[in-house]
Structure formats: structure tokens, C-alpha cells
Scaffold this active site. Structure first.
Site, mmCIF file in Angstrom:
data_model
loop_
_atom_site.group_PDB
_atom_site.id
_atom_site.type_symbol
_atom_site.label_atom_id
_atom_site.label_comp_id
_atom_site.label_asym_id
_atom_site.label_seq_id
_atom_site.Cartn_x
_atom_site.Cartn_y
_atom_site.Cartn_z
ATOM 1 C CG ASN A 188 -26.456 -1.415 -15.106
ATOM 2 O OD1 ASN A 188 -25.252 -1.456 -14.914
ATOM 3 N ND2 ASN A 188 -26.972 -1.488 -16.316
ATOM 4 C CD GLU A 289 -22.134 -2.411 -22.054
ATOM 5 O OE1 GLU A 289 -22.932 -1.497 -22.395
ATOM 6 O OE2 GLU A 289 -22.194 -3.012 -20.980
ATOM 7 C CB CYS A 323 -26.297 -1.108 -21.401
ATOM 8 S SG CYS A 323 -25.647 -2.766 -21.172
ATOM 9 C CD GLU A 498 -16.948 -6.053 -20.997
ATOM 10 O OE1 GLU A 498 -16.176 -5.198 -20.549
ATOM 11 O OE2 GLU A 498 -18.088 -6.259 -20.545
#
Length: 519
Positions: A188, A289, A323, A498
Site C-alpha cells: 500500500n 507494524e 493501516c 519507526e
């Protein structure tokens, strides 16, 4: 660009092969005036030890809008993955011994090259991912910013000196690279999810092996070409593309090979659990993640117009395929009807389904038909249990992977769309009475990546921000990602962070040094 011209243009753009994998391609000259894409960025081989390599087979990369084949890419297996790991391991000592300034300079060159080639990189994303070109251009700038950020952070990896309890000893703390990092990324954000991980890893002194998503490998290979042009040494950045069929074997190598010290993965919670089990055998450092199920709460005290604007951004970016996209709208009863009415109006007025290269498109195709089927399943389940379709609700006439932006009302917490992540352009709205009820619904899941809420009550803002069980909170804001800030979740949404100053720590080991005999 019309559908027919898109189909004609991109195969010519990516499929003209001179024989060997990685050979130069003819540039694209789109009928829409988008201009050519540099042939150097159109790669189809694996990138290992600074060289473009063939694999025994190849797999197709397709335009998710038309289904047309864009080109074929090396289908790497366990053997190629092991070779890439070995290359990264052997390059590790020299790269870790390079000065922070040297690593910083090379990362900055890579950033500069991304900016120079930003338009070409964006076209590649739109071709293989389908997102609107404007969004792809935004992703490239976001992606490049991680290289810029970590080029700067490379020079700020500080150790420590601890006051000693003995006169003849000194206590020091060093930070050193963990070693080879396996980087497994999703489709994505095919560019940004790589640089957010790789930028931190390389800044820390680690070497990497990247396994890009099978749907979008072309962006990863284009980044490899630019890394090579920037002077990143051979073996420091390696890419092993593979098909969906080869992904389990490649993933297992990357997670079990004893030469790999670190795994960074972005993807589904289910896949993350599989990788964690693989990594346990050699006790690797892991950051993940994983899935989200973001709530978006609108309290009676909110500015409804601003909440609607934030809702549109939070839900429908990349056609709902992020997400941190909102998956559940919780709207207090006092403003519920006004919010739903205004949200529906904005959806109809502002969102336009089309091909990513079409002027004015805001909603591209979903990545594949399986994604569309999940959206349909969630809508069917909700409607069968009493939900109402306010707008949308079906596939778009553009093609099988296009879906109308959809808004549902009269939604309850027993419906499937409120219990699992949809990952598509579906906005279900739940009416609630009290703040306590909203928090209970928002926190009722086993994941917690992002959460959003709109309120103008200062006391309520503090209460809700502290009580939401998520890793990131947007207050009166529908977009929250920023290179300077830590990105990550709680519960089963992952491990580690991150971006930000914290992101580089995921690739560093802490070593305590006791220096004695100093009388």
C-alpha cells in the site's frame, strides 16, 4: 487517460525487454502527456551485491485497475534469499566501520536522487499500486523525507558515560549496529515503507535485504537503482522480489537464517505472528507494524464541519487501504444525524473514482479482487443485520477492482465491519450516548495502532487521549503520520517504533563497557 490508452501505454513502458533481466527498457511516453519514465529505473531483476541478477523464473506485475501486465520480475526463492543475506552479512563489517558522516552523506545523496526522480517514481507507484498520481507524488516526498531524516540522525547516535561506584573504573555505554536486517514491506506504500525502515537501518550501520510485496516490486527495484547511483556500497542494500507462491519460502529464510540479526515487517497481524514464530528459533530482534482497526470518535462538542473534513481524509486516502485509515466511526447522538448527512454530501462531491493517471481521480482501484470481495462481504453482513447504505455500496463501473466510496449508518458493534479491519472505502457509523461508551467500543479490539477524535472540550481531550488504547492519537486531525514522530502501535498492532529519533534505536544494540585498572 482513458482505460484503453492506459492498457496500451504501460505494457510498452515496462514489458519491452532486451533479453537479460535488468536490461534497459524503452521509456514510457503516455498519451496523457505524463512524459517518459527513465529506463534506468525500470528494473526486473533481483539486486544483490550491487548487481542485477536473474532468477530461474519470473512473475507478472499487473495494473490493478485494468489487470494488464506491466512487466515481469525475477521470482526469487530460498536460494536467492540466502545469497542476498550472505551478501549483506559480508558487506556489514565495512559499512558498520564507516563513519557516521560517511553514511550520512550517502543517504543524503540517495535522498537527492529520489527528489530528482520524484515524478518517475510516482508514476511507477501509480502503475503498480493504482493510487491516484497526486497521492503517489505525495508518497515519494514522504518516502524521501525518511532518507533525509535518517541521514541527519546517523550523526546523532550517542552513547553514554555512567558515574562509577569505584575510583579505578569507568563505565561507558556504546551503541552499535545489530547486523543484517531483513526488511519485509507491504504494497500500500511501496516506497515509503522501505525508506522508513532502510533509512534507519543504514544510518545505524546495518546492511539490509528487502523483500517487497509481490504486487508492487517495481518501486523497490527503482529505489535500488538510485541507491546504487548514490554510491551505497555493494551488498549494503539488497532486494529479492518474489511471487506470492515463493513468499513463504523467502520469508522463512529471512526469519530463520542465523546471519540475519533483525527483522522489520509491515503487514497483517496474522502474517506477523508467523514471522515471529520463525524468528523465535534464533531469537532475532523484531519490530512489526501490523494491522489496525482505527476508531474515529466525534463528540457533541466537536466542530462537525471540521470533523467531516478530517473523516474524509482519514478514511478514503488510498481508497481506504492504509493501516491507519479509520475503520469505525463513533458519533455521539446529539450530532449524529448532522454528521452523517454532511459526510454523505462531501463523499458525493469530493470523491471521484477512476484510474490513477486520470485527471481528477481521488479514488483508484483496490489492489486486487480479493480486497473488493472483503468490502462486499462487510457491507452485505452489515445490511443483513440492519445497517443502511447512505451512499455507495457496490462495485464501480470502471472495473472489477473499483468500488464506490461507501457510507453506512445504523451500524452496531456486532457487525463484521466493526470487528475486523476492512482495508477498503467503507465508512460504518455507530451512534453512541456517553464518553465512557465510546471509549469502551474504541478499546474493545485486540489491536491498537491509531485512533482519532474530535472535541472542543479541553478536559475531555486529555481524558480521551490518555485512555485510548492505541500507539498514535489524532486530536481534531485526520492525518497524523510525520517523519519526525514515532509510528507504531500497541496490543497486536505491533512491536517497536519507526521514524522519529526513536526509529534508529530499533537497529542498535547497547553495549556496556567497564574499563578497570585506572589507579
Amino acid at each position: 487517460m482513458a482505460k484503453a490508452s492506459l492498457v496500451r501505454s504501460f505494457p510498452g513502458f515496462l514489458m519491452q525487454s532486451a533479453g537479460a533481466l535488468g536490461a534497459q527498457r524503452r521509456p514510457l511516453c503516455c498519451s496523457s502527456g505524463l512524459g517518459p519514465v527513465s529506463p534506468a529505473l525500470l528494473r526486473s531483476g533481483a539486486f544483490v551485491r550491487g548487481r542485477w541478477l536473474q532468477a530461474g523464473a519470473s512473475f507478472p506485475v499487473r495494473d490493478p485497475g485494468s489487470g494488464a501486465e506491466l512487466g515481469r520480475v525475477a521470482d526469487c526463492g530460498a536460494e536467492e534469499a540466502q545469497a542476498a543475506v550472505k551478501a549483506a552479512y559480508e558487506a556489514g563489517p565495512a559499512w558498520s566501520k564507516a563513519t557516521a558522516k560517511e553514511r550520512s552523506t550517502l543517504l543524503r545523496k540517495w535522498y537527492d536522487l529520489m527528489i530528482e526522480n520524484k515524478d518517475d517514481l510516482a508514476r511507477i507507484i501509480t502503475a503498480e499500486n493504482g493510487k491516484p498520481l497526486k497521492e503517489a507524488q505525495g508518497e515519494i516526498l514522504y518516502s524521501a523525507s525518511f532518507l533525509e531524516w535518517f541521514a541527519e540522525e546517523a550523526r546523532r547516535v550517542y552513547g553514554d558515560i555512567i558515574p562509577s561506584s569505584a575510583k579505578d573504573r569507568r563505565f561507558l555505554v556504546l551503541k552499535q549496529p545489530v547486523g543484517v536486517a531483513a526488511i519485509i514491506t507491504p504494497w500500500n506504500f511501496p516506497s515509503a515503507m522501505i525508506t522508513r525502515k532502510v533509512g534507519a537501518a543504514l544510518a545505524a550501520g546495518c546492511t539490509v535485504v528487502v523483500k517487497p510485496a509481490e504486487d508492487t516490486p517495481l518501486s523497490a527495484l527503482a529505489l535500488a537503482e538510485l541507491a546504487n547511483q548514490a554510491g551505497i556500497p555493494a551488498g549494503v542494500y539488497n532486494v529479492v522480489p518474489c511471487s506470492r507462491q515463493q513468499a513463504p519460502a523467502v520469508g522463512e529464510v529471512l526469519c530463520t537464517d542465523p546471519l540475519v540479526s533483525k527483522i522489520s515487517f509491515t503487514g497483517s497481524t496474522a502474517t506477523g505472528k508467523i514471522l515471529l514464530r520463525h524468528a523465535a528459533g534464533t531469537v532475532k530482534r523484531v519490530s512489526m507494524e501490523l494491522g489496525g482497526h482505527a476508531p474515529f470518535i466525534v463528540f457533541d462538542s466537536a466542530d462537525v464541519d471540521k470533523a467531516v473534513t478530517g473523516a474524509l481524509m482519514s478514511k478514503y486516502r488510498n481508497s481506504g487501504q492504509t493501516c491507519v485509515c479509520t475503520n469505525r466511526f463513533l458519533v455521539q447522538k446529539g450530532i449524529h444525524d448532522a454528521f452523517v448527512e454532511k459526510f454523505a454530501e462531501v463523499i458525493k462531491r469530493e470523491l471521484h473514482v477512476g484510474y490513477g493517471f486520470d485527471e481528477g481521480t481521488t479514488q483508484g482501484p483496490l489492489i486486487n479482487e480479493k480486497a473488493v470481495e472483503k468490502v462486499e462481504n462487510h457491507i452485505h453482513d452489515a445490511v443483513s443485520h440492519g445497517a443502511s447504505i447512505v451512499t455507495g455500496g457496490k462495485r464501480h463501473s470502471y472495473g472489477k477492482n473499483f468500488f464506490e466510496p461507501t457510507l453506512l449508518s445504523n451500524v452496531t458493534t456486532s457487525m463484521l465491519c466493526t470487528q475486523e479491519e476492512t482495508f477498503g472505502p467503507l465508512a460504518p457509523v455507530i451512534k453512541f450516548d456517553t464518553e465512557e461508551e465510546a471509549l469502551a467500543i474504541a478499546n474493545s479490539t485486540n489491536v491498537g495502532l491509531a485512533g482519532y477524535f474530535y472535541s472542543r472540550d479541553p478536559a475531555q481531550i486529555w481524558r480521551v487521549a490518555e485512555q485510548l488504547e492505541v500507539g498514535m492519537v489524532g486530536i481534531n486531525e485526520g492525518l497524523l503520520s510525520s517523519v519526525e514522530c514515532p509510528f507504531g502501535g500497541v496490543k497486536q498492532s505491533g512491536l517497536g517504533r519507526e521514524g522519529s529519533k526513536y526509529g534508529i534505536d530499533e537497529y542498535l544494540e547497547i553495549k556496556y563497557v567497564c574499563f578497570g585498572g585506572l589507579q
